[in-house]
Design a protein around this motif. Structure first.
Motif, PDB file in Angstrom:
ATOM      1  N   ARG A 111      43.362  38.588  29.055  1.00  0.00           N
ATOM      2  CA  ARG A 111      42.031  38.002  28.846  1.00  0.00           C
ATOM      3  C   ARG A 111      41.315  37.755  30.166  1.00  0.00           C
ATOM      4  NH1 ARG A 111      41.981  33.733  23.765  1.00  0.00           N
ATOM      5  NH2 ARG A 111      42.932  35.159  22.235  1.00  0.00           N
ATOM      6  N   ILE A 112      42.067  37.315  31.168  1.00  0.00           N
ATOM      7  CA  ILE A 112      41.440  37.102  32.476  1.00  0.00           C
ATOM      8  C   ILE A 112      40.893  38.415  33.007  1.00  0.00           C
ATOM      9  CG2 ILE A 112      41.884  36.468  34.873  1.00  0.00           C
ATOM     10  CD1 ILE A 112      43.915  34.428  33.848  1.00  0.00           C
ATOM     11  N   GLU A 113      41.690  39.487  32.909  1.00  0.00           N
ATOM     12  CA  GLU A 113      41.227  40.787  33.400  1.00  0.00           C
ATOM     13  C   GLU A 113      39.970  41.240  32.668  1.00  0.00           C
ATOM     14  OE1 GLU A 113      44.964  43.342  34.975  1.00  0.00           O
ATOM     15  OE2 GLU A 113      44.984  42.930  32.823  1.00  0.00           O
ATOM     16  N   ASP A 130      33.626  41.916  34.888  1.00  0.00           N
ATOM     17  CA  ASP A 130      32.932  43.175  34.620  1.00  0.00           C
ATOM     18  C   ASP A 130      33.446  44.233  35.603  1.00  0.00           C
ATOM     19  OD1 ASP A 130      31.503  43.078  37.086  1.00  0.00           O
ATOM     20  OD2 ASP A 130      29.923  41.876  36.168  1.00  0.00           O
ATOM     21  N   PRO A 131      33.150  45.506  35.364  1.00  0.00           N
ATOM     22  CA  PRO A 131      33.716  46.563  36.215  1.00  0.00           C
ATOM     23  C   PRO A 131      33.425  46.380  37.697  1.00  0.00           C
ATOM     24  CG  PRO A 131      32.787  47.508  34.219  1.00  0.00           C
ATOM     25  CD  PRO A 131      32.430  46.053  34.197  1.00  0.00           C
ATOM     26  N   ALA A 132      32.213  45.932  38.030  1.00  0.00           N
ATOM     27  CA  ALA A 132      31.877  45.758  39.442  1.00  0.00           C
ATOM     28  C   ALA A 132      32.717  44.647  40.067  1.00  0.00           C
ATOM     29  CB  ALA A 132      30.387  45.451  39.592  1.00  0.00           C
ATOM     30  N   GLU A 133      32.885  43.546  39.327  1.00  0.00           N
ATOM     31  CA  GLU A 133      33.693  42.433  39.835  1.00  0.00           C
ATOM     32  C   GLU A 133      35.158  42.835  39.961  1.00  0.00           C
ATOM     33  OE1 GLU A 133      30.998  38.833  37.907  1.00  0.00           O
ATOM     34  OE2 GLU A 133      32.682  39.684  36.800  1.00  0.00           O
ATOM     35  N   ALA A 134      35.644  43.612  39.000  1.00  0.00           N
ATOM     36  CA  ALA A 134      37.042  44.050  39.042  1.00  0.00           C
ATOM     37  C   ALA A 134      37.312  44.933  40.256  1.00  0.00           C
ATOM     38  CB  ALA A 134      37.389  44.795  37.754  1.00  0.00           C
ATOM     39  N   ARG A 185      35.896  44.836  43.162  1.00  0.00           N
ATOM     40  CA  ARG A 185      35.918  44.091  44.419  1.00  0.00           C
ATOM     41  C   ARG A 185      36.658  42.766  44.270  1.00  0.00           C
ATOM     42  NH1 ARG A 185      31.710  40.313  43.990  1.00  0.00           N
ATOM     43  NH2 ARG A 185      30.208  40.773  42.329  1.00  0.00           N
ATOM     44  N   GLY A 186      37.610  42.742  43.367  1.00  0.00           N
ATOM     45  CA  GLY A 186      38.359  41.515  43.149  1.00  0.00           C
ATOM     46  C   GLY A 186      39.852  41.732  43.090  1.00  0.00           C
ATOM     47  N   CYS A 187      40.570  40.638  42.985  1.00  0.00           N
ATOM     48  CA  CYS A 187      42.026  40.658  42.843  1.00  0.00           C
ATOM     49  C   CYS A 187      42.416  39.592  41.830  1.00  0.00           C
ATOM     50  CB  CYS A 187      42.700  40.378  44.181  1.00  0.00           C
ATOM     51  SG  CYS A 187      44.516  40.334  44.101  1.00  0.00           S
ATOM     52  N   VAL A 188      43.146  39.988  40.803  1.00  0.00           N
ATOM     53  CA  VAL A 188      43.646  39.051  39.797  1.00  0.00           C
ATOM     54  C   VAL A 188      45.157  38.966  39.968  1.00  0.00           C
ATOM     55  CG1 VAL A 188      43.833  38.498  37.346  1.00  0.00           C
ATOM     56  CG2 VAL A 188      41.793  39.673  38.209  1.00  0.00           C
ATOM     57  N   ALA A 189      45.681  37.751  40.053  1.00  0.00           N
ATOM     58  CA  ALA A 189      47.104  37.581  40.347  1.00  0.00           C
ATOM     59  C   ALA A 189      47.687  36.457  39.502  1.00  0.00           C
ATOM     60  CB  ALA A 189      47.300  37.261  41.833  1.00  0.00           C
ATOM     61  N   ARG A 190      48.980  36.554  39.279  1.00  0.00           N
ATOM     62  CA  ARG A 190      49.739  35.409  38.755  1.00  0.00           C
ATOM     63  C   ARG A 190      50.507  34.851  39.943  1.00  0.00           C
ATOM     64  NH1 ARG A 190      55.285  35.257  35.632  1.00  0.00           N
ATOM     65  NH2 ARG A 190      55.329  33.079  34.956  1.00  0.00           N
ATOM     66  N   VAL A 191      50.203  33.613  40.306  1.00  0.00           N
ATOM     67  CA  VAL A 191      50.730  33.065  41.551  1.00  0.00           C
ATOM     68  C   VAL A 191      51.842  32.049  41.336  1.00  0.00           C
ATOM     69  CG1 VAL A 191      48.663  33.497  42.903  1.00  0.00           C
ATOM     70  CG2 VAL A 191      48.825  31.385  41.583  1.00  0.00           C
ATOM     71  N   ALA A 192      51.998  31.552  40.114  1.00  0.00           N
ATOM     72  CA  ALA A 192      53.057  30.589  39.807  1.00  0.00           C
ATOM     73  C   ALA A 192      53.293  30.645  38.307  1.00  0.00           C
ATOM     74  CB  ALA A 192      52.666  29.188  40.273  1.00  0.00           C
ATOM     75  N   PRO A 215      29.597  41.038  47.955  1.00  0.00           N
ATOM     76  CA  PRO A 215      28.710  39.864  47.916  1.00  0.00           C
ATOM     77  C   PRO A 215      29.055  38.955  46.741  1.00  0.00           C
ATOM     78  CG  PRO A 215      27.601  41.773  47.001  1.00  0.00           C
ATOM     79  CD  PRO A 215      28.931  42.267  47.489  1.00  0.00           C
ATOM     80  N   VAL A 216      29.244  37.670  47.024  1.00  0.00           N
ATOM     81  CA  VAL A 216      29.607  36.716  45.992  1.00  0.00           C
ATOM     82  C   VAL A 216      29.109  35.346  46.411  1.00  0.00           C
ATOM     83  CG1 VAL A 216      31.856  36.227  47.038  1.00  0.00           C
ATOM     84  CG2 VAL A 216      31.533  35.870  44.581  1.00  0.00           C
ATOM     85  N   THR A 217      28.783  34.508  45.432  1.00  0.00           N
ATOM     86  CA  THR A 217      28.313  33.153  45.701  1.00  0.00           C
ATOM     87  C   THR A 217      29.133  32.168  44.888  1.00  0.00           C
ATOM     88  OG1 THR A 217      26.706  33.087  43.889  1.00  0.00           O
ATOM     89  CG2 THR A 217      25.961  34.017  46.011  1.00  0.00           C
ATOM     90  N   ILE A 218      29.001  30.893  45.222  1.00  0.00           N
ATOM     91  CA  ILE A 218      29.700  29.858  44.460  1.00  0.00           C
ATOM     92  C   ILE A 218      29.178  29.795  43.038  1.00  0.00           C
ATOM     93  CG2 ILE A 218      28.156  27.944  45.046  1.00  0.00           C
ATOM     94  CD1 ILE A 218      32.009  27.805  44.968  1.00  0.00           C
ATOM     95  N   ASP A 219      27.903  30.138  42.840  1.00  0.00           N
ATOM     96  CA  ASP A 219      27.349  30.162  41.479  1.00  0.00           C
ATOM     97  C   ASP A 219      27.987  31.271  40.658  1.00  0.00           C
ATOM     98  OD1 ASP A 219      25.681  28.010  41.943  1.00  0.00           O
ATOM     99  OD2 ASP A 219      24.008  29.269  42.621  1.00  0.00           O
TER     100      ASP A 219
END
Length: 558
Positions: A196-198, A202-206, A208-215, A226-230
């Motif tokens: 679900r997280i993946e 959207d394709p553009a965000e995917a 330029r992004g990284c999805v991980a399970r960290v714990a 380009p990315v903002t806090i919003d």
């Protein structure tokens, strides 16, 4: 032992509820849980710390009693990375800390436990990337390498905005799912969460992004410029909604929710600092009263680290006698004579200078050191006043009592014994209690204050007007003074409506036979209006600021 081995330490008392936040704010590379003689509580502490420890490439050392070595499997499953069993000496403990720190250093350097060569990284860089075996997502080491790479690229490009935003998502109630449906169902639920997280990106965000399970039940989503806090807040809201939709697992319908911490990279950030800030935001989101997602900037991290360091320093401050006492004169409205003083704590911090009572007691409350600090200040003030002679000999002394003091069984008897031991006349001592410290248990407070008054002390409610004031509340308590909070006292020069409120408080107190003390009086106009309404005593900068003992002596002589 750790300090003698050269470590800077931060200590939490047994049962502390903010272990996760304190660990993150401290910047520690090693967390130690002393579970000797308290295995169940120790395991609970390990579980609370396991995810932030793993996410931030730290180590978790558990100290065990010899008889608990049989529980090593449970200790490991809870999240420990190292253990040490009794009996052990100081040298063994110091060496195990070094082992744990070396383990943390290796994790922080991004050395993967296992690696595969993917068909191609989405960001176009063909690097070896380690994967989480359960979900197929990147693992913590891969995430840290990806963030470091984005930060370096952003610094080289001179980006105006952030080069990276990190979000940490923690699935809540996950232990209950494992307990109710078994670990197999729990693993499948985590796999479903990962998908679900993946899908939320959207394709553009995917790309330029990284999805991980960290714990265990903690995931990360990191986005490059380009990315903002919003953007991060929007994605976080979408993730919350996605995780809140029911999951179908092994013919069970499972309801989950999540909390999210967000951190935006600054120009000087390193990957470890960014992840730790996201972890701290997540910890605040878990314990705060606000929404399920919280963003924390570098200033917020600095404040948290500052608070955490003060909590550590406070433990040594009492031993080094850094906590001093100042005395705020209390002046008769009618005669202008100084009739008493309120004892106020000041922390003479060796690095940060003079810190006021509000900062000092806030640090004490966070570190579970409030009772020790309160007793230290009370005893020191009473001891000083007991030695006063000449112009100071007849002054009343007011000391503050906290809600934690009132809750201690037998505190009234201990306070009276302290007064007698120091040789201070009971009749010259006033105990001041804030109304917020009384409201939780009015019956207990009434009994406590009644015991003090029967023993010859006087009692005041401090900061009246800031909490849940009521006539019934005042009628229930044995009191001598009502102290008007400085914000309320200063309102007397405001609008007609403000004056009506202040007048009502003073009239209510006088109708109950209480003397009225106004705090924070700074101008002649305020004093004149308070006097006209019937105020008896005032304190504030109009007459004098809080003074040390020598300055008080000089003022009284003049």
């Amino acid at each position: 032992m750790a300090e003698r081995a050269g470590w800077r330490t931060d200590a939490l008392k047994r049962g502390a509820g903010d272990a996760e936040r304190r660990f993150l704010a401290s910047g520690a590379s090693v967390a130690v849980v002393d579970a000797r003689g308290a295995l169940d509580e120790g395991l609970a502490a390990v579980r609370r710390l396991a995810d932030p420890v793993e996410t931030n490439a730290a180590a978790l050392l558990v100290l065990l009693s010899r008889g608990d070595v049989a529980a090593l499997e449970a200790v490991h499953a809870a999240g420990a990375t190292h253990y040490l069993a009794s009996p052990f000496g100081e040298a063994e403990f110091a060496q195990m800390l070094r082992f744990a720190d070396r383990h943390a250093d290796r994790l922080a350097r991004g050395r993967p436990r296992a690696a595969i060569v993917p068909s191609g990284d989405q960001d176009g860089v063909r690097n070896r990337r380690s994967r989480d075996a359960l979900t197929g997502l990147a693992d913590g080491a891969a995430l840290r390498r990806w963030i470091d790479r984005q930060l370096k690229q952003g610094a080289a490009a001179g980006l105006d905005g952030p080069s990276c935003v990190a979000m940490l998502l923690s699935v809540t109630r996950f232990e209950a799912i494992n307990a109710a449906f078994g670990t197999s169902a729990g693993d499948k639920a985590l796999q479903a969460v990962a998908r679900r997280i993946e899908r939320q990106l959207d394709p553009a965000e995917a790309r330029r992004g990284c999805v991980a399970r960290v714990a265990g039940a903690e995931f990360a989503v990191a986005l490059a410029a380009p990315v903002t806090i919003d953007d991060a807040r929007r994605i976080a809201a979408d993730l919350e909604d996605a995780i809140a939709r029911p999951f179908a697992v092994d013919q069970h319908v499972i309801a989950l929710s999540c909390r999210i911490g967000i951190a935006c990279a600054d120009a000087a950030d390193q990957g470890a600092a960014l992840l730790r800030r996201a972890s701290l935001a997540l910890a605040e989101a878990k314990t705060g009263d606000g929404g399920r997602a919280l963003a924390l900037d570098a200033g917020g991290e600095a404040r948290a680290a500052h608070d955490s360091r003060l909590e550590v320093d406070l433990r040594a401050a009492l031993d080094r006698d850094e906590i001093g006492i100042l005395f705020q004169p209390q002046v008769s409205v009618t005669s202008g004579a100084i009739v008493g003083v309120e004892a106020l704590a000041r922390w003479h911090h060796p690095e940060r200078g003079a810190l006021g009572a509000a900062t000092l007691f806030a640090a004490a409350e966070r570190s579970d050191y409030l009772v020790q600090l309160s007793e230290h200040v009370q005893r020191k003030a009473i001891r000083m006043a007991a030695g006063w002679q000449g112009a100071l000999a007849d002054l009343r002394l007011a000391v503050n009592v906290t809600a934690a003091d009132i809750a201690r069984p037998g505190f009234a008897a201990r306070l009276l014994a302290m007064v007698d031991d120091e040789g201070f006349p009971r009749a010259r001592l006033t105990v001041e209690v804030t109304e917020s410290g009384l409201i939780d248990d009015l019956g207990q407070a009434a009994a406590f204050l009644g015991e003090l008054r029967a023993a010859g002390l006087r009692v005041a409610i401090d900061d009246f007007g800031t909490g849940y004031s009521s006539l019934a509340y005042l009628k229930a308590l044995p009191l001598d003074y009502l102290k008007i909070d400085q914000r309320l006292a200063q309102d007397i020069t405001g609008s007609a409506r403000d004056r009506v409120v202040v007048r009502g408080v003073i009239e209510m107190a006088r109708s109950l036979g209480l003397a009225v003390i106004a705090e924070g009086v700074e101008t002649e106009e305020q004093l004149a209006l308070l006097a006209a309404e019937g105020c008896n005593i005032y304190q504030g900068f109009l007459r004098a600021p809080p003074l040390d003992e020598g300055a008080l002596q000089q003022l009284m002589s003049e």
